[in-house]
Design an enzyme around this catalytic site. Structure first.
Site, PDB file in Angstrom:
ATOM      1  N   ALA A 174       0.721  -1.214   0.111  1.00 12.01           N
ATOM      2  CA  ALA A 174       0.248  -0.072   0.156  1.00 12.01           C
ATOM      3  C   ALA A 174       0.801   1.208   0.111  1.00 12.01           C
ATOM      4  CB  ALA A 174      -0.946   0.003   1.147  1.00 12.01           C
ATOM      5  N   ALA A 220      -4.810  -3.767   0.774  1.00 14.10           N
ATOM      6  CA  ALA A 220      -5.202  -4.296   2.145  1.00 14.10           C
ATOM      7  C   ALA A 220      -4.044  -3.874   3.358  1.00 14.10           C
ATOM      8  CB  ALA A 220      -5.631  -5.612   2.221  1.00 14.10           C
ATOM      9  N   ILE A 252      -3.659  -4.417   7.218  1.00 14.25           N
ATOM     10  CA  ILE A 252      -4.274  -5.014   8.218  1.00 14.25           C
ATOM     11  C   ILE A 252      -3.508  -4.944   9.493  1.00 14.25           C
ATOM     12  CG2 ILE A 252      -4.888  -7.243   8.958  1.00 14.25           C
ATOM     13  CD1 ILE A 252      -5.147  -8.216   6.282  1.00 14.25           C
ATOM     14  N   ALA A 292      -1.256  -7.099  11.250  1.00 16.10           N
ATOM     15  CA  ALA A 292      -0.274  -7.742  10.573  1.00 16.10           C
ATOM     16  C   ALA A 292       0.947  -6.953  10.866  1.00 16.10           C
ATOM     17  CB  ALA A 292      -0.272  -7.967   8.958  1.00 16.10           C
ATOM     18  N   THR A 293       0.880  -5.570  11.166  1.00 16.85           N
ATOM     19  CA  THR A 293       2.049  -4.684  11.467  1.00 16.85           C
ATOM     20  C   THR A 293       1.816  -3.563  12.253  1.00 16.85           C
ATOM     21  OG1 THR A 293       3.070  -3.125   9.980  1.00 16.85           O
ATOM     22  CG2 THR A 293       0.924  -3.305   9.583  1.00 16.85           C
ATOM     23  N   HIS A 342       3.214  -1.019  12.101  1.00  9.79           N
ATOM     24  CA  HIS A 342       3.344   0.192  11.085  1.00  9.79           C
ATOM     25  C   HIS A 342       2.278   0.572  10.326  1.00  9.79           C
ATOM     26  CE1 HIS A 342       7.688  -0.462  11.536  1.00  9.79           C
ATOM     27  NE2 HIS A 342       7.617  -1.347  10.799  1.00  9.79           N
ATOM     28  N   ARG A 384     -14.681  -7.770   3.489  1.00 10.64           N
ATOM     29  CA  ARG A 384     -14.900  -6.581   2.734  1.00 10.64           C
ATOM     30  C   ARG A 384     -14.332  -6.803   1.259  1.00 10.64           C
ATOM     31  NH1 ARG A 384     -14.794  -5.497   7.771  1.00 10.64           N
ATOM     32  NH2 ARG A 384     -15.636  -3.472   8.660  1.00 10.64           N
TER      33      ARG A 384
END
Ligand code: INI
Length: 157
Positions: A57, A81, A83, A86-87, A89, A128
């Site tokens: 992204a 995406a 999420i 997952a991060t 950051h 989504r």
């Protein structure tokens, strides 16, 4: 009463570019499928849709800017995406991506639409991307169709 301007949803003869993040590809490929389905259902020919894949992204705005400045398309559709689970950051990547897309719109005057998911969990992202909460890629493509048509209808001054 003044005039009313509205975009139509007829994509015949229009050209679109998808900018797609490869990170969380199992989600973004579904957003892509949704966008392609929406464009096809509204008369866009497959040969008039280009795909640009980027690492994640964070890279979407730069690719969107180069494509928009190329002037070959009626609208650009950004799909990604981000999420949270997952991060660490998450806020940085999601914020930079969305702000960056806004900057491209301001700089180029092109319809560059935001179909980047920002969710807390993988489950929310999957929901989504073509399951129980619809498909954000499909929705983004519909916005792109409408904005491409609206810009053509609005008088330029
Ligand atoms: N990119 C995403 O699109 N989604 C994410 O959830 C993500 N996470 O979790 O880190 C992510 N990171 C990669 C980032 O977009 C850049 O590609 C990378 O930092 C290189 O610049």
């Amino acid at each position: 009463m003044g005039k009313k301007f509205e975009g139509a949803l007829d994509g015949e003869g229009r050209k679109f570019a998808l900018i797609i993040g490869r990170f969380n590809e199992f989600v973004t490929s579904r957003l892509r499928d949704g966008a392609l389905d929406c464009l096809a259902r509204h008369g866009v020919s497959p040969g008039d849709i280009d795909e640009v894949w980027v690492p994640g992204a964070y890279e979407i705005p730069l690719a969107a800017q180069v494509v928009a400045e190329g002037g070959q398309h009626d609208a650009v559709i950004c799909l990604g995406a981000v999420i949270r689970g997952a991060t660490p950051h998450f806020d940085f990547i999601a914020g930079e991506c969305v702000r960056g897309i806004g900057r491209v719109v301001a700089k180029t005057g092109m319809p560059v639409v935001n179909g980047v998911l920002t969710t807390d969990t993988v489950e929310q992202a999957v929901e989504r991307a073509g399951s129980k909460a619809g498909n954000r890629g499909w929705d983004a493509a519909l916005s792109a169709l409408e904005m491409a048509s609206l810009l053509e209808a609005l008088p330029e001054e």
